[in-house]
Structures are given as structure tokens and as C-alpha cells.
Design a protein around this motif. Structure first.
Motif, mmCIF file in Angstrom:
data_model
loop_
_atom_site.group_PDB
_atom_site.id
_atom_site.type_symbol
_atom_site.label_atom_id
_atom_site.label_comp_id
_atom_site.label_asym_id
_atom_site.label_seq_id
_atom_site.Cartn_x
_atom_site.Cartn_y
_atom_site.Cartn_z
ATOM 1 N N LYS A 153 0.806 -1.218 0.000
ATOM 2 C CA LYS A 153 0.000 0.000 0.000
ATOM 3 C C LYS A 153 0.842 1.273 0.000
ATOM 4 O O LYS A 153 0.324 2.374 -0.207
ATOM 5 N N GLY A 154 2.150 1.128 0.228
ATOM 6 C CA GLY A 154 3.025 2.293 0.172
ATOM 7 C C GLY A 154 2.949 3.002 -1.168
ATOM 8 O O GLY A 154 3.137 4.233 -1.250
ATOM 9 N N TRP A 155 2.666 2.245 -2.225
ATOM 10 C CA TRP A 155 2.596 2.844 -3.556
ATOM 11 C C TRP A 155 1.426 3.803 -3.707
ATOM 12 O O TRP A 155 1.411 4.619 -4.646
ATOM 13 N N LEU A 156 0.468 3.756 -2.820
ATOM 14 C CA LEU A 156 -0.644 4.702 -2.886
ATOM 15 C C LEU A 156 -0.168 6.129 -2.625
ATOM 16 O O LEU A 156 -0.838 7.103 -2.987
ATOM 17 N N THR A 157 1.012 6.266 -1.992
ATOM 18 C CA THR A 157 1.596 7.588 -1.744
ATOM 19 C C THR A 157 2.531 8.009 -2.869
ATOM 20 O O THR A 157 3.059 9.123 -2.846
ATOM 21 N N ALA A 158 2.790 7.123 -3.808
ATOM 22 C CA ALA A 158 3.744 7.418 -4.899
ATOM 23 C C ALA A 158 3.234 6.848 -6.218
ATOM 24 O O ALA A 158 3.978 6.215 -6.959
ATOM 25 N N LYS A 159 1.976 7.088 -6.491
ATOM 26 C CA LYS A 159 1.368 6.528 -7.704
ATOM 27 C C LYS A 159 1.982 7.117 -8.979
ATOM 28 O O LYS A 159 2.150 6.408 -9.963
ATOM 29 N N ARG A 160 2.313 8.400 -8.947
ATOM 30 C CA ARG A 160 2.824 9.033 -10.166
ATOM 31 C C ARG A 160 4.143 8.426 -10.635
ATOM 32 O O ARG A 160 4.258 8.052 -11.810
ATOM 33 N N PRO A 161 5.179 8.313 -9.771
ATOM 34 C CA PRO A 161 6.423 7.684 -10.248
ATOM 35 C C PRO A 161 6.220 6.231 -10.657
ATOM 36 O O PRO A 161 6.865 5.760 -11.597
ATOM 37 N N LEU A 162 5.306 5.526 -9.982
ATOM 38 C CA LEU A 162 5.033 4.138 -10.370
ATOM 39 C C LEU A 162 4.390 4.099 -11.751
ATOM 40 O O LEU A 162 4.747 3.268 -12.597
ATOM 41 N N GLU A 163 3.452 5.010 -11.990
ATOM 42 C CA GLU A 163 2.776 5.042 -13.289
ATOM 43 C C GLU A 163 3.744 5.424 -14.408
ATOM 44 O O GLU A 163 3.665 4.888 -15.519
ATOM 45 N N GLU A 164 4.665 6.337 -14.108
ATOM 46 C CA GLU A 164 5.663 6.731 -15.111
ATOM 47 C C GLU A 164 6.519 5.531 -15.520
ATOM 48 O O GLU A 164 6.806 5.333 -16.707
ATOM 49 N N THR A 165 6.917 4.732 -14.535
ATOM 50 C CA THR A 165 7.703 3.540 -14.845
ATOM 51 C C THR A 165 6.846 2.477 -15.519
ATOM 52 O O THR A 165 7.309 1.772 -16.422
ATOM 53 N N PHE A 166 5.593 2.375 -15.120
ATOM 54 C CA PHE A 166 4.661 1.447 -15.765
ATOM 55 C C PHE A 166 4.528 1.772 -17.250
ATOM 56 O O PHE A 166 4.528 0.875 -18.107
ATOM 57 N N ASN A 167 4.437 3.059 -17.576
ATOM 58 C CA ASN A 167 4.296 3.473 -18.977
ATOM 59 C C ASN A 167 5.598 3.304 -19.748
ATOM 60 O O ASN A 167 5.577 3.104 -20.965
ATOM 61 N N HIS A 168 6.725 3.382 -19.038
ATOM 62 C CA HIS A 168 8.037 3.279 -19.690
ATOM 63 C C HIS A 168 8.475 1.827 -19.877
ATOM 64 O O HIS A 168 8.923 1.437 -20.962
ATOM 65 N N ASN A 169 8.362 1.045 -18.814
ATOM 66 C CA ASN A 169 8.817 -0.348 -18.852
ATOM 67 C C ASN A 169 7.795 -1.244 -19.544
ATOM 68 O O ASN A 169 6.654 -0.839 -19.782
ATOM 69 N N ARG A 170 8.214 -2.458 -19.826
ATOM 70 C CA ARG A 170 7.288 -3.381 -20.477
ATOM 71 C C ARG A 170 6.394 -4.101 -19.475
ATOM 72 O O ARG A 170 5.212 -4.310 -19.729
ATOM 73 N N TYR A 171 6.980 -4.486 -18.306
ATOM 74 C CA TYR A 171 6.194 -5.275 -17.354
ATOM 75 C C TYR A 171 6.398 -4.795 -15.914
ATOM 76 O O TYR A 171 7.523 -4.759 -15.415
ATOM 77 N N ILE A 172 5.297 -4.444 -15.272
ATOM 78 C CA ILE A 172 5.266 -4.269 -13.821
ATOM 79 C C ILE A 172 4.064 -5.052 -13.312
ATOM 80 O O ILE A 172 2.933 -4.825 -13.749
ATOM 81 N N LEU A 173 4.326 -5.979 -12.393
ATOM 82 C CA LEU A 173 3.267 -6.838 -11.868
ATOM 83 C C LEU A 173 3.182 -6.702 -10.352
ATOM 84 O O LEU A 173 4.143 -6.303 -9.691
ATOM 85 N N ASN A 174 2.028 -7.081 -9.808
ATOM 86 C CA ASN A 174 1.915 -7.259 -8.366
ATOM 87 C C ASN A 174 1.561 -8.725 -8.085
ATOM 88 O O ASN A 174 1.445 -9.550 -9.011
ATOM 89 N N LEU A 175 1.411 -9.067 -6.813
ATOM 90 C CA LEU A 175 1.195 -10.471 -6.457
ATOM 91 C C LEU A 175 -0.133 -11.008 -6.984
ATOM 92 O O LEU A 175 -0.229 -12.182 -7.349
ATOM 93 N N LYS A 176 -1.143 -10.173 -7.016
ATOM 94 C CA LYS A 176 -2.435 -10.621 -7.535
ATOM 95 C C LYS A 176 -2.323 -11.020 -8.997
ATOM 96 O O LYS A 176 -2.908 -12.033 -9.428
ATOM 97 N N MET A 177 -1.563 -10.276 -9.764
ATOM 98 C CA MET A 177 -1.366 -10.603 -11.177
ATOM 99 C C MET A 177 -0.659 -11.949 -11.337
ATOM 100 O O MET A 177 -1.013 -12.747 -12.205
ATOM 101 N N ILE A 178 0.325 -12.182 -10.471
ATOM 102 C CA ILE A 178 1.025 -13.471 -10.539
ATOM 103 C C ILE A 178 0.075 -14.600 -10.179
ATOM 104 O O ILE A 178 0.065 -15.654 -10.815
ATOM 105 N N GLU A 179 -0.718 -14.364 -9.154
ATOM 106 C CA GLU A 179 -1.705 -15.365 -8.734
ATOM 107 C C GLU A 179 -2.642 -15.720 -9.889
ATOM 108 O O GLU A 179 -3.050 -16.882 -10.040
ATOM 109 N N LEU A 180 -2.963 -14.758 -10.721
ATOM 110 C CA LEU A 180 -3.893 -14.971 -11.826
ATOM 111 C C LEU A 180 -3.212 -15.451 -13.106
ATOM 112 O O LEU A 180 -3.832 -15.493 -14.166
ATOM 113 N N GLY A 181 -1.931 -15.791 -13.013
ATOM 114 C CA GLY A 181 -1.261 -16.424 -14.142
ATOM 115 C C GLY A 181 -0.588 -15.486 -15.116
ATOM 116 O O GLY A 181 -0.103 -15.926 -16.161
#
Length: 303
Positions: free
Chosen positions: A265-293
Motif C-alpha cells: 500500500k506504500g505505492w498509494l503515496t507514490a502513484k505518479r512515479p510508479l505510473e511513469e515507470t509502468f508506462n516506460h517499462n514493459r512489465y510491472i506486476l503485483n502479487l495478484k497478477m502473478i496469482e492470476l497467471g
């Protein structure tokens, strides 16, 4: 992307929203609380000496009895730092002399033989640290039990490290299953040297000490994976997001894939830098995504 039907990763606002909305507020497991094996091993290392020191409990003249004990069993000296919840065994104590000048006094608990001056110093130490009260107050029946409690308390300091490795352990559970199922190979704590020696891939890194949490070889493609979990905010989140943008560029130039797996939940305080890297990089996942294959699908699709 919608709840449990998420199987395919794509770069969209919907995907990023899913990433944010499914961040976990805890990844504590049962081994988070106390590393009992470590506690027991630490006690075992000192148990004999502690049992000998039990002789002092309830004695009327502690100084005389301690002098007797140190002469007869000098090895007990190494137990005193444990009684103070310290991993150090040599102390440099700052004090003021009678002329208000700073002075240091050295107390070394590594010694194996003592003269009268050494014993006098040990007595000074237990008096000034008030360790002497442990023996005199008769509130403690067993120093082994006492130090067991001390060790449990000290081990609580390791919870931060266990939280750090918890993310790796969870991710490795899935990686092991995926690699076994698909006949992939993986390395944990993979350095450039290990990767080169095992699979003959050349990897460019941003710093010499770079050690990837995981490297996966699908047979035709190398995947480098970093994992982390942030329960709280702070400047480190923004710095990490920026660091992994640079790392992605380096690895993409080499022809390798970089997957960043992060959560908390720490990322809720830093959504903008995370989103910038999400748009730049090819893959950013969290545990729920891994759980779903999603991770398994990425590894298959990029072969």
C-alpha cells in the motif's frame, strides 16, 4: 482487466488501475514473528556458561562469589554480553574523570584468563550496568530462561529483514511451479557472473554489485526479475521507480526482458512515479497478477 479473469497483461490505464487497486496491505506469514530455530541455536551456544552463572543467583556476597567463579570457570565471561542483550563482546565506555576530562575504559569479554585487575574490571562492569541486580534481586530463577526471552526480543529486530525476504519467498513459490511445469531454469540472487557461467548470456547492469532477485531462462529468452514490497511511503519508492526505468533500458538493449514485481500500500503515496515507470517499462506486476497467471503467460508469450 477484471478481477479473477485477468490472465493477459496489456499496457493500459485499466491495467494500471488494477495494479493499484489490488495492492496488498500485508504479506506477513507465520515465520514473520520469531525465528525459533535461530533463537534456540543462539541459546545453545551459551547455555553451559549460563547454567554455571546460575550459581550466583541468590548469593549474599556476589563480588566474592563472582571472583571465585571466574577463577574456576573463566569461560563464563562470554555470557555477560548476552545478559545485556548485546551481540558485542568488547565495550569502550566513555566517562568523565575527576577533572572532567573524557576517558575511555575498555571491557573485553573475549579474554580466557584473568588477573585480579581483570576481575575488578568485570565487577565494575556488572555494577555500573546493574547486571549485579539480576543475581541479587532473586527475581530470576534461571539465566537460560532469561536469555531465551532476550533472544526472542532481539529476534524481533529481524522482522524487517523477514518482511523483505517474504516478497522474494512468495514470488519464488510461483517461479518454482512455473519453471517445473514448463521446463525452464531459474537462478535466485543472480549476478552477471552467475548468469554468464550458467547460461552464457551477457548482461549489462547499472551497478557492479547488481544482484537480481531471480533470473529465468526459458530456453530462448532471459528474464531478469526484481521484487520488493512497500508497506509505507517515502522517498525510496520514487528512487526505485526511477532506477528500474534505467535498468529496463539497459536490459532491453541487451535483448533481455526485465520484470518488476512490486506490491504494498506504500505505492498509494507514490502513484505518479510508479505510473511513469509502468508506462516506460514493459512489465510491472503485483502479487495478484502473478496469482492470476500473468507471469506464466508473459514467460510463455516471449519465448
Amino acid at each position: 482487466m477484471e478481477n479473477t479473469k485477468v490472465l493477459v497483461y496489456n499496457k493500459s490505464e485499466t491495467t494500471f488501475s488494477f495494479l493499484i487497486d489490488t495492492l496488498k496491505d500485508s504479506i506477513k506469514s507465520w515465520d514473520y514473528f520469531v525465528d525459533w530455530k535461530k533463537v534456540k541455536n543462539n541459546i545453545r551456544d551459551i547455555e553451559i556458561e549460563l547454567n554455571i552463572l546460575n550459581y550466583l543467583i541468590g548469593k549474599e556476597n556476589i563480588k566474592e562469589e563472582l571472583t571465585y567463579l571466574l577463577n574456576k570457570h573463566p569461560e563464563v565471561i562470554k555470557a555477560f554480553p548476552y545478559l545485556l542483550a548485546s551481540r558485542e563482546n568488547k565495550f569502550k565506555i566513555l566517562s568523565l574523570d575527576k577533572n572532567d576530562k573524557f576517558d575511555y575504559k575498555i571491557f573485553d569479554f573475549n579474554k580466557k584468563h584473568f588477573d585480579s585487575k581483570d576481575i575488578e574490571n568485570i565487577i565494575t562492569f556488572i555494577e555500573n550496568t546493574q547486571l549485579i541486580n539480576i543475581f541479587m534481586d532473586k527475581n530470576i530463577k534461571s539465566l537460560v530462561d532469561y536469555v531465551f526471552g532476550v533472544e526472542v526480543g532481539l529476534d524481533s529486530n529481524g522482522r524487517k529483514n523477514r518482511s523483505g525476504t517474504a516478497m522474494e519467498n512468495i514470488v519464488e513459490h510461483f517461479i518454482q511451479r512455473i519453471c517445473s511445469k514448463n521446463n525452464y531454469q531459474y537462478i535466485k540472487q543472480a549476478t552477471v557472473t552467475k548468469i554468464k557461467e550458467k547460461w552464457n548470456f551477457n548482461v549489462t547492469v547499472d551497478k557492479l554489485e547488481r544482484r537480481f532477485d531471480f533470473a529465468i531462462n526459458t530456453g530462448s529468452k532471459l528474464f531478469l526479475i526484481e521484487t520488493n514490497y512497500y508497506s509505507g511511503g517515502g522517498s525510496k519508492l520514487k528512487a526505485t521507480a526511477g532506477e528500474y526505468k534505467t535498468l529496463f533500458d539497459l536490459l532491453e538493449h541487451d535483448g533481455h526482458e526485465f520484470i518488476w514485481i512490486t506490491d504494498g500500500k506504500g505505492w498509494l503515496t507514490a502513484k505518479r512515479p510508479l505510473e511513469e515507470t509502468f508506462n516506460h517499462n514493459r512489465y510491472i506486476l503485483n502479487l495478484k497478477m502473478i496469482e492470476l497467471g500473468v507471469l506464466e503467460n508473459i514467460l510463455k508469450d516471449c519465448k
